[in-house]
Design a protein around this motif. Structure first.
Motif, PDB file in Angstrom:
ATOM      1  N   UNK C  18      -5.359 -16.734 -19.538  1.00  0.00           N
ATOM      2  CA  UNK C  18      -3.763 -17.190 -19.000  1.00  0.00           C
ATOM      3  C   UNK C  18      -2.948 -15.983 -18.793  1.00  0.00           C
ATOM      4  N   UNK C  19      -3.063 -15.069 -19.607  1.00  0.00           N
ATOM      5  CA  UNK C  19      -1.846 -14.061 -19.141  1.00  0.00           C
ATOM      6  C   UNK C  19      -2.410 -13.073 -18.037  1.00  0.00           C
ATOM      7  N   UNK C  20      -3.947 -12.973 -17.919  1.00  0.00           N
ATOM      8  CA  UNK C  20      -4.553 -12.316 -16.848  1.00  0.00           C
ATOM      9  C   UNK C  20      -4.079 -12.971 -15.296  1.00  0.00           C
ATOM     10  N   UNK C  21      -4.156 -14.392 -15.468  1.00  0.00           N
ATOM     11  CA  UNK C  21      -3.889 -15.097 -14.291  1.00  0.00           C
ATOM     12  C   UNK C  21      -2.414 -14.815 -13.907  1.00  0.00           C
ATOM     13  N   UNK C  23      -0.592 -12.443 -14.556  1.00  0.00           N
ATOM     14  CA  UNK C  23      -0.541 -10.919 -13.894  1.00  0.00           C
ATOM     15  C   UNK C  23      -1.068 -10.774 -12.574  1.00  0.00           C
ATOM     16  N   UNK C  24      -2.215 -11.786 -12.506  1.00  0.00           N
ATOM     17  CA  UNK C  24      -2.729 -11.558 -11.060  1.00  0.00           C
ATOM     18  C   UNK C  24      -1.788 -12.372 -10.024  1.00  0.00           C
ATOM     19  N   UNK C  25      -1.208 -13.294 -10.493  1.00  0.00           N
ATOM     20  CA  UNK C  25      -0.346 -14.125  -9.512  1.00  0.00           C
ATOM     21  C   UNK C  25       0.720 -13.052  -9.126  1.00  0.00           C
ATOM     22  N   UNK C  26       1.235 -12.209  -9.968  1.00  0.00           N
ATOM     23  CA  UNK C  26       2.317 -11.211  -9.737  1.00  0.00           C
ATOM     24  C   UNK C  26       1.773 -10.221  -8.869  1.00  0.00           C
ATOM     25  N   UNK C  27       0.556  -9.865  -8.715  1.00  0.00           N
ATOM     26  CA  UNK C  27       0.160  -8.906  -7.673  1.00  0.00           C
ATOM     27  C   UNK C  27       0.244  -9.180  -6.207  1.00  0.00           C
ATOM     28  N   UNK C  28       0.929  -9.071  -5.214  1.00  0.00           N
ATOM     29  CA  UNK C  28       0.895  -9.196  -3.938  1.00  0.00           C
ATOM     30  C   UNK C  28      -0.488  -9.353  -3.193  1.00  0.00           C
ATOM     31  N   UNK C  29      -0.881  -7.816  -3.557  1.00  0.00           N
ATOM     32  CA  UNK C  29      -2.127  -7.540  -2.765  1.00  0.00           C
ATOM     33  C   UNK C  29      -3.140  -8.330  -3.028  1.00  0.00           C
ATOM     34  N   UNK C  30      -3.309  -8.789  -4.256  1.00  0.00           N
ATOM     35  CA  UNK C  30      -4.381  -9.642  -5.085  1.00  0.00           C
ATOM     36  C   UNK C  30      -4.304 -10.949  -4.288  1.00  0.00           C
ATOM     37  N   UNK C  31      -3.012 -11.435  -4.418  1.00  0.00           N
ATOM     38  CA  UNK C  31      -2.643 -12.846  -3.843  1.00  0.00           C
ATOM     39  C   UNK C  31      -3.265 -13.020  -2.245  1.00  0.00           C
ATOM     40  N   UNK C  32      -2.610 -11.995  -1.853  1.00  0.00           N
ATOM     41  CA  UNK C  32      -2.980 -12.102  -0.257  1.00  0.00           C
ATOM     42  C   UNK C  32      -4.403 -11.914   0.266  1.00  0.00           C
ATOM     43  N   UNK C 279      -9.559  -5.867  -3.876  1.00  0.00           N
ATOM     44  CA  UNK C 279     -10.050  -4.780  -4.631  1.00  0.00           C
ATOM     45  C   UNK C 279      -8.926  -4.172  -5.368  1.00  0.00           C
ATOM     46  N   UNK C 280      -8.204  -3.594  -4.337  1.00  0.00           N
ATOM     47  CA  UNK C 280      -6.948  -2.883  -4.652  1.00  0.00           C
ATOM     48  C   UNK C 280      -6.011  -3.587  -5.984  1.00  0.00           C
ATOM     49  N   UNK C 281      -6.055  -4.906  -5.714  1.00  0.00           N
ATOM     50  CA  UNK C 281      -4.891  -5.597  -6.698  1.00  0.00           C
ATOM     51  C   UNK C 281      -5.830  -5.582  -8.140  1.00  0.00           C
ATOM     52  N   UNK C 282      -7.099  -5.899  -8.014  1.00  0.00           N
ATOM     53  CA  UNK C 282      -8.050  -5.759  -9.016  1.00  0.00           C
ATOM     54  C   UNK C 282      -7.880  -4.519  -9.765  1.00  0.00           C
ATOM     55  N   UNK C 283      -8.092  -3.494  -9.243  1.00  0.00           N
ATOM     56  CA  UNK C 283      -7.972  -2.175  -9.671  1.00  0.00           C
ATOM     57  C   UNK C 283      -6.544  -1.754 -10.318  1.00  0.00           C
ATOM     58  N   UNK C 284      -5.613  -2.181  -9.769  1.00  0.00           N
ATOM     59  CA  UNK C 284      -4.156  -2.173 -10.658  1.00  0.00           C
ATOM     60  C   UNK C 284      -4.248  -3.066 -11.803  1.00  0.00           C
ATOM     61  N   UNK C 285      -4.716  -4.091 -11.830  1.00  0.00           N
ATOM     62  CA  UNK C 285      -4.768  -4.966 -13.165  1.00  0.00           C
ATOM     63  C   UNK C 285      -5.719  -4.502 -14.038  1.00  0.00           C
ATOM     64  N   UNK C 286      -7.069  -4.350 -13.479  1.00  0.00           N
ATOM     65  CA  UNK C 286      -7.941  -3.998 -14.718  1.00  0.00           C
ATOM     66  C   UNK C 286      -8.256  -2.526 -15.161  1.00  0.00           C
ATOM     67  N   UNK C 287      -7.770  -1.479 -13.949  1.00  0.00           N
ATOM     68  CA  UNK C 287      -8.017  -0.275 -14.273  1.00  0.00           C
ATOM     69  C   UNK C 287      -6.968   0.684 -13.640  1.00  0.00           C
TER      70      UNK C 287
END
Lengths: 330, 342, 292
Positions: C18-21, C23-32, C279-287
């Motif tokens: 849940x926290x990951x989701x 964070x993901x929703x808060x990342x504009x790049x990832x959502x778009x 990819x850039x969104x995932x990078x910001x979150x995961x690494x």
């Protein structure tokens, strides 16, 4: 030996009712709650406590360097006659370095790796509009003062070419090069070996007694406190639970937390008794327990401890303690 | 099954014995990766660890204590000399036989946060040694529960991941993993130096009661002299890859024979502000490089008592008194005293 | 520094979904990025219902028609409906991207793992190979490989994978080097775990975040390169509705029927942009440390 809490007119640093909180997604972290203490000229004051007790945040608040999302919620910080929290950012930047300086735990990351040791000190000195050649000469002098052997040669070295102890001394030199009124040292020897630590502590003490500089040392190590401090503040969960001159604190700790912390340290040999442990764990700073933050772990708690936060009160001999017990006993 | 139960009549040889053990790490350099230079991390160390004792190993960074600890379970192979576990040469043991020896040892590291696989639940990490032994199912679960009770860890942590535990809980889990196969020897590499004082006390007490309950032998490595004294029967002091002094813990604290031991003891803050002005043995300068250690005694450039012979000949580790060894040319002439009344 | 680090919240959920989701929703790049790709994915899955016609249905009476009612994106020189071809083409694009990434991922991750874990000779040999692959211009190398293997989409995918695994190998190698000295890996060795078990149980799982990031960052490249090779006539062969094929056929009529090239180009941009943002969104979150 200074026994009294420094009266306001001679105090070099005066912190009153300081509160710092960090706004996080989980809620507001109460990192420092209502901390008050004062330091006299030339005094060595130690803030001691376990991780998360708020000692480093208190130091950063004095520097006005609390990182976001942290902010100073309440309180006053005065350095001499200057109200630090009222200064503009530019004025504060000027105070930092000139009147107020700080050294950190890891001197490798605090020094700029691409400049020579001497240049970094020279740079600091030249901020006071001292011409470069003079500043360089003084930088070498400073290196001598922090007891670096062969300072003229060492001034030309880069940080990575120096040992950890030497880097910490360069850092210290850089910070004292402009003769600040107050030096803050956050765990300055934690990354160093004991023989090197002993030398850094000796150096810091000498600097204070000779230059009148006051030293605020932040540490988790009660051994270091015993070695160097004039007065001590013990912090727990963001509050200053006890303040005392160093001898009194070690001989007669008043707060149950201080007492238990002292007894948790090994002093004897094997088979000569077990260490005392503090039951439970440090509380969550987002949801501090009601009343005294220590009460859930305190073997001496009273009924009142769970409902009312104890107020820090003066118990004579320059000591303060925030505990309900003493209110009845003493 | 090669279970690690102690034999009925313990053999006369020590559990661990090092004979002139050396570990040199080559420094890569030059165009073809040739190397003529070495870091002499462990340089001719001879010592024994007896069954049931706690042998404390102290020294500052770069003294070689951590490298030495890795020679015993064969995590590093010695470059020379011999490392014997229960009479068997670790360097000549391979494959399954080495693994059988290793199962008789446990190891606990300094940083509890990175000692457990971050991607495995705590239960899996504690249980893994049993899996490797072929112990599965109910029996494995029973032993996991028994072991976590022993280290006072609540059952609720078993399904969590390491990052969800506090530092103290992580270290208890590491200890549980180290003792689940009932080893004889547990190597403790700075097990409390990353922990807060109150947690440190809990872990030290736990280690002592485990030793009493299940008759463990400890090799306790630390840089903290009060902790090593509290934990150890005997203490070895290392400097620059060499063992410079070995003595019973109390004797070492009361009267060190080696100037380095005295310097180390007097530099350690004694938790009493009245001892600030105690007599201190100070060392000059910084520790020399392990690549080109000074000739003779490694301490001589820094030692306040050094004389000519110290820079010429390496002092051997000699028996100075009952159960006491020291490597110093001048130990007989010196009367070193540290602490109150000194 | 700030001592708030010591307060460890008592987290209850065993996995951090849940926290990951959140964070993901808060990342504009990832959502778009995710929205762009979701559209492509839905189009690919429901191509049969969405496409007005079959991708290879010719209608010689309606050749090179401009976009208009009935044929929204116009028709090509055989009267095939461009919209339908682009819709079916999305299947090829996604499949190609995923297959290439899996091949280069398996190759790069295994080699990186071996090099990083064993070090020594294995490391020097693998690193040499990696450096060479890295140094050669990828499209030229891929062209050479396809020339040897012969044209065709499968060979193109193999060629692209063979020229682009080096990025994985480098990153996984350095990650493995760091991990193999972690205490939990030393503890595993002291327990007698085999090398294989250490690599697969202890090191590989701790590189998953990195692998996901590298894979999603290299997906757009894989799609672009295969499209380019198809454009050059080396990949999918007509009448396959490969975007590269549509583009290269359309380029001949660029002046008369520019829409033939523009729309497949836009589809390509849309998809590549989607993967890049994801990819850039995932990078910001995961690494986050990978961020330059």
């Amino acid at each position: 030996m200074k026994v009294m809490a420094a009266p306001p007119e001679t105090a070099i640093l005066q912190v009153d009712d300081l509160s710092v909180c960090f706004e996080t997604s989980r809620g507001s972290v109460q990192a420092v709650s209502g901390v008050s203490f004062a330091m006299a000229k030339g005094e060595v004051y130690a803030l001691v406590g376990e991780s998360g007790c708020g000692k480093s945040t208190t130091a950063l608040a004095v520097m006005r360097l609390v990182p976001p999302p942290g902010r100073i919620r309440r309180g006053h910080i005065r350095l001499g006659d200057e109200d630090l929290l009222a200064l503009s950012d530019e004025a504060m930047a000027d105070v930092r370095g000139r009147r107020l300086a700080m050294i950190f735990q890891n001197p490798l990351v605090s020094l700029n790796p691409v400049y020579r040791a001497g240049s970094q000190i020279e740079e600091a000195i030249s901020l006071d509009s001292v011409p470069r050649p003079v500043a360089w000469r003084r930088a070498i002098e400073v290196l001598g003062r922090v007891r670096i052997g062969d300072p003229a040669e060492r001034a030309l070295r880069y940080p990575h070419e120096l040992s950890g102890g030497m880097r910490q001394r360069v850092m210290t030199g850089m910070m004292i090069s402009r003769t600040p009124d107050l030096l803050i040292a956050d765990e300055p020897t934690t990354a160093l070996d004991v023989t090197i630590q002993a030398r850094i502590l000796d150096l810091l003490m000498d600097l204070c007694s000779h230059s009148g500089m006051a030293l605020l040392i932040i540490t988790h190590d009660l051994g270091i406190v015993a070695e160097i401090a004039d007065r001590v503040g013990v912090m727990y969960a963001g509050s200053l639970v006890e303040q005392a001159p160093v001898y009194e604190l070690y001989e007669d700790p008043l707060h149950p937390y201080t007492r238990m912390l002292m007894r948790a340290l090994p002093r004897l040999g094997k088979g000569q008794g077990r260490l005392e442990t503090i039951p439970g764990s440090v509380p969550d700073l987002i949801a501090l327990p009601a009343g005294c933050a220590f009460h859930p772990r305190c073997p001496e708690r009273l009924a009142i401890c769970a409902s009312q936060t104890p107020v820090s009160r003066v118990v004579g001999g320059g000591r303060t303690v925030a505990c309900h017990r003493g209110e009845v006993d003493r | 099954m090669p279970m690690a139960t102690a034999p009925q009549a313990p053999p006369s040889w020590p559990l661990v014995r090092l004979d002139s053990a050396r570990k040199y790490f080559p420094i890569r350099g030059g165009l073809f990766g040739h190397s003529a230079r070495y870091v002499r991390a462990v340089n001719n160390v001879s010592m024994t660890i007896e069954r049931g004792e706690t042998f404390g190993l102290v020294g500052e960074s770069g003294s070689g204590k951590t490298t030495l600890a890795r020679l015993i379970p064969g995590l590093l192979r010695p470059s020379g000399g011999r490392v014997l576990y229960d009479g068997r040469d670790i360097a000549r043991t391979h494959g399954g036989e080495l693994n059988r020896l290793r199962r008789r040892m446990g190891i606990v590291f300094q940083d509890p946060a990175s000692s457990l696989n971050p991607r495995s639940p705590v239960r899996a990490s504690i249980r893994r040694p049993l899996d490797l032994q072929g112990v599965r199912g109910r029996e494995a679960e029973r032993r996991v529960l028994e072991t976590i009770d022993r280290v006072n860890l609540g059952r609720e942590v078993l399904d969590r991941y390491p990052h969800q535990l506090s530092g103290g809980q992580q270290q208890r889990a590491s200890i549980a993993r180290a003792i689940i196969l009932n080893p004889e020897l547990v190597i403790l590499d700075e097990p409390t130096s990353a922990l807060d004082v109150s947690i440190q006390a809990q872990i030290l007490n736990l280690l002592q009661s485990l030793q009493e309950q299940i008759r463990l032998t400890y090799l306790f490595i630390t840089h903290n002299l009060s902790i090593v004294r509290y934990m150890s029967d005997r203490i070895g002091v290392m400097y620059l890859g060499k063992l410079v002094e070995v003595a019973p813990a109390e004797a070492l604290h009361d009267r060190p024979f080696h100037p380095y031991t005295a310097a180390l003891l007097s530099a350690s803050p004694p938790l009493n502000p009245r001892l600030r002005d105690r007599k201190r043995y100070r060392l000059e300068g910084d520790p020399p490089s392990l690549i080109s250690p000074p000739p003779g005694c490694g301490l001589h450039p820094r030692c306040p008592f050094a004389v000519e012979v110290c820079s010429e000949r390496t002092p051997p580790l000699v028996e100075a008194a009952a159960r006491r060894l020291v490597a110093c040319h001048r130990w007989e002439e010196l009367t070193l005293k540290v602490g109150p009344g000194a | 520094m700030a001592s708030t680090g010591g307060t460890r919240p008592p987290r209850r959920s065993p996995m951090r979904v849940w926290p990951l989701v959140r964070v993901a929703l808060g990342n504009g790049q990832l959502v778009v990025g995710a929205i762009l790709l979701l559209v492509v994915l839905l189009i690919a899955v429901f191509a049969e219902s969405l496409a007005p016609r079959a991708y290879d249905a010719m209608d010689l009476t309606n050749r090179l028609r401009a976009p208009g009612p009935g044929m929204l994106l116009g028709t090509d020189q055989f009267g095939r409906d461009t919209l339908s071809r682009i819709i079916y083409g999305s299947r090829i694009a996604l499949r190609v991207g995923l297959i290439v990434v899996v091949i280069e991922g398996v190759l790069g991750v295994s080699l990186g793992l071996l090099a990083g874990y064993y070090g020594g000779l294995a490391d020097r040999m693998i690193s040499f190979l990696t450096d060479i692959t890295w140094a050669l211009p990828p499209i030229v190398l891929a062209l050479a490989i396809v020339t040897v293997l012969g044209p065709g989409l499968n060979n193109v995918m193999i060629a692209i994978a063979l020229v682009s695994w080096a990025g994985y190998a480098r990153l996984i190698r350095s990650k493995a080097q760091g991990l193999k000295n972690m205490p939990f890996v030393e503890a595993a060795r002291a327990l007698g775990e085999s090398d294989l078990s250490i690599m697969f149980r202890y090191i590989l799982p701790n590189t998953f975040g990195l692998i996901v990031v590298v894979a999603s960052l290299s997906l757009p490249g894989a799609i672009l390169s295969t499209t380019a090779l198809s454009f050059l006539g080396l990949g999918s062969q007509p009448p396959a509705p490969d975007w590269g094929v549509i583009l290269s056929e359309g380029i001949r009529f660029l002046y008369d029927a520019p829409f033939l090239s523009i729309f497949p180009g836009l589809a390509l941009v849309w998809t590549v942009l989607g993967f890049t943002l994801l990819g850039e969104g995932l990078r910001d979150i995961l690494d986050p440390r990978m961020k330059a």
